[in-house]
Design a protein around this motif. Structure first.
Motif, PDB file in Angstrom:
ATOM      1  N   LEU A 135      -2.927  13.692   2.101  1.00 47.57           N
ATOM      2  CA  LEU A 135      -2.594  13.104   3.590  1.00 47.57           C
ATOM      3  C   LEU A 135      -2.253  13.933   4.412  1.00 47.57           C
ATOM      4  O   LEU A 135      -1.942  13.667   5.711  1.00 47.57           O
ATOM      5  N   ARG A 138      -0.048  14.202   7.811  1.00 42.14           N
ATOM      6  CA  ARG A 138      -0.206  13.090   8.812  1.00 42.14           C
ATOM      7  C   ARG A 138       0.468  11.856   8.826  1.00 42.14           C
ATOM      8  O   ARG A 138       0.493  11.228   9.593  1.00 42.14           O
ATOM      9  N   SER A 139       0.757  11.549   7.738  1.00 43.82           N
ATOM     10  CA  SER A 139       1.392  10.111   7.428  1.00 43.82           C
ATOM     11  C   SER A 139       2.497  10.268   6.351  1.00 43.82           C
ATOM     12  O   SER A 139       2.771  11.305   5.541  1.00 43.82           O
ATOM     13  N   VAL A 149      -0.477   3.325   2.668  1.00 41.99           N
ATOM     14  CA  VAL A 149      -1.080   4.133   3.600  1.00 41.99           C
ATOM     15  C   VAL A 149      -2.520   3.629   3.662  1.00 41.99           C
ATOM     16  O   VAL A 149      -3.195   3.688   2.435  1.00 41.99           O
ATOM     17  N   ASP A 161      -2.434  -0.115  12.458  1.00 45.89           N
ATOM     18  CA  ASP A 161      -1.724   1.023  12.656  1.00 45.89           C
ATOM     19  C   ASP A 161      -0.278   1.075  11.809  1.00 45.89           C
ATOM     20  O   ASP A 161      -0.104   0.086  11.364  1.00 45.89           O
ATOM     21  N   ALA A 162       0.338   2.335  11.991  1.00 45.42           N
ATOM     22  CA  ALA A 162       1.593   2.450  11.281  1.00 45.42           C
ATOM     23  C   ALA A 162       2.513   1.307  11.557  1.00 45.42           C
ATOM     24  O   ALA A 162       2.674   1.318  12.936  1.00 45.42           O
ATOM     25  N   GLY A 189       1.441   4.509   7.213  1.00 43.96           N
ATOM     26  CA  GLY A 189       0.516   5.638   7.926  1.00 43.96           C
ATOM     27  C   GLY A 189      -0.725   5.367   7.738  1.00 43.96           C
ATOM     28  O   GLY A 189      -1.190   4.465   7.129  1.00 43.96           O
ATOM     29  N   ILE A 190      -1.728   6.272   8.513  1.00 44.43           N
ATOM     30  CA  ILE A 190      -3.221   5.968   8.271  1.00 44.43           C
ATOM     31  C   ILE A 190      -3.510   7.607   7.553  1.00 44.43           C
ATOM     32  O   ILE A 190      -3.087   8.475   8.254  1.00 44.43           O
TER      33      ILE A 190
END
Length: 414
Positions: A135, A138-139, A149, A161-162, A189-190
């Motif tokens: 990850l 970033r998430s 995610v 999206d988140a 998250g992505i």
């Protein structure tokens, strides 16, 4: 005590005089001095450029390997039986940054769709959790049962999206009947594009095991999925996701797994390629550096030896007016150091100009921020120190010659 102080002051004064006279003579014969400086720069500048290319290329490749977490991943080949105690030991193993159990591949999947309906995707379920290197920070990791995610491809296809909601569906064949269970999921998250290229959800281990239990016909009370009562047997996992802390740890852990009879797949071959390139480039660099250094040192030493012979009368006069043998020895040595300093300064300026040119030429061939040719400040200082030492050693030949000059030689020529 006072005598020692007077001797120290006298020696210091004589050294300052030798330094001043050596520099004055070096400046007086400026044409010869410039030739020495140009000759040294002609040897040193290519060495700086060669080492800059070696350091820049290898550093860029290592940075690329380090920055991509996939290169630190260790994947098990085939299926095994790993219990909770095994994973606890692995988490305490040196070099292991992240490890999480995997369930059976055929059971680690579900269908997902937005709550309002629309496109339905078949996605893989990837076990994740806090500290998952894939990850890349970033998430937020999926810690809770309902948190997921999205892989970049799923987020792109569903336009989510988140913070979005997602509906998951799991099917099974149980007691001759096809059954289906649903779960509402929250996107936290992505994942980065390179984390997983196919359609997938990064999920917590409880959700992953819940899906496997449901497909095995068992009930999952936390999700209110009906089924048979789960047994009391300790769960065994067929595989794992594991990441090493550093590139060097990949090789160590791979060897450790092989000793345990566990076959794994790593990116050790890519790491070995970079290390081999580093070793080979270093060998080429040091061979060229050795040839250039020896050649220039011999040339400088011979030139200073001849210069001492040419100035025998002047140096003997210095002995005659009170300079000691050790003071005269410093005369050619200091001039050799002047040449080393001037040649280093010129070589650094040449290198800096060519470094910019080389990096501009290859700017579109490397990733953003990477440099093909690069040296750190301490590299330049190390080159200066090495150059001064080599010049001093080369000039020592002339210094020994100068130290043998007797004061009487100046009287004979009067």
């Amino acid at each position: 005590m006072a005598a020692n102080y007077r001797i120290a002051m006298w020696t210091s004064a004589h050294f300052r005089d030798v330094l001043r006279l050596a520099f004055a003579d070096y400046a007086h014969q400026w044409r010869v001095s410039v030739c020495f400086v140009l000759a040294l720069a002609a040897v040193l500048a290519p060495l700086l450029i060669l080492f800059g290319l070696k350091f820049g290329i290898v550093s860029a490749m290592l940075d690329q390997l380090v920055e991509d977490p996939r290169n630190r991943e260790i994947r098990a080949v085939g299926s095994g039986d790993y219990d909770a105690a095994w994973f606890a030991r692995m988490r305490d193993t040196d070099g292991v940054a992240f490890v999480v159990p995997r369930t059976r591949t055929l059971a680690a999947s579900m269908k997902v769709s937005p709550p309002a309906g629309g496109q339905i995707l078949d996605v893989e379920l990837i076990p994740s959790g806090g500290g998952d290197p894939s990850l890349e920070g970033r998430s937020a990791p999926p810690d809770a049962l309902h948190e997921v995610v999205l892989s970049a491809s799923v987020a792109r296809k569903l336009g989510l999206d988140a913070g979005a909601e997602l509906r998951g569906h799991v099917t099974r064949l149980h007691a001759g009947q096809r059954e289906r269970a649903g779960v509402r999921l929250t996107v936290v998250g992505i994942a980065p594009e390179r984390a997983f290229t196919r359609d997938a959800l990064f999920v917590s281990l409880p959700l992953l095991t819940a899906v496997e239990d449901y497909r095995d016909g068992k009930a999952v009370p936390p999700l209110e999925w009906a089924g048979d009562e789960p047994g009391d047997a300790a769960r065994l996992y067929p595989g794992f996701r594991l990441y090493a802390e550093e590139l060097e740890d990949v090789l160590t852990l791979r060897d450790g797994f092989e000793r345990l009879g566990i076959e794994v797949r790593t990116h050790a071959a890519d790491i070995d390629v970079v290390r081999s390139l580093d070793r080979n480039l270093s060998l080429v660099f040091w061979i060229i550096a050795l040839v250039g250094t020896v050649g220039f040192s011999l040339s400088l030493g011979a030139s200073l030896w001849a210069d001492v012979d040419r100035k025998r009368r002047d140096l003997s006069v210095l002995r005659l007016v009170g300079f000691r043998r050790g003071d005269v020895v410093w005369f050619p040595v200091l001039q050799g150091l002047f040449t080393a300093l001037g040649g280093w300064v010129l070589a650094v300026f040449i290198y800096l100009g060519l470094e910019t040119l080389i990096n501009d030429l290859f700017a579109d061939k490397v990733r953003a921020g990477a440099e093909v040719c690069r040296l750190l400040p301490w590299h330049h200082l190390a080159a200066l120190g090495f150059t001064l030492v080599c010049a001093a050693l080369a000039a020592a030949l002339g210094g020994v010659r100068a130290g043998r000059i007797e004061p009487s030689e100046g009287l004979r020529d009067v």
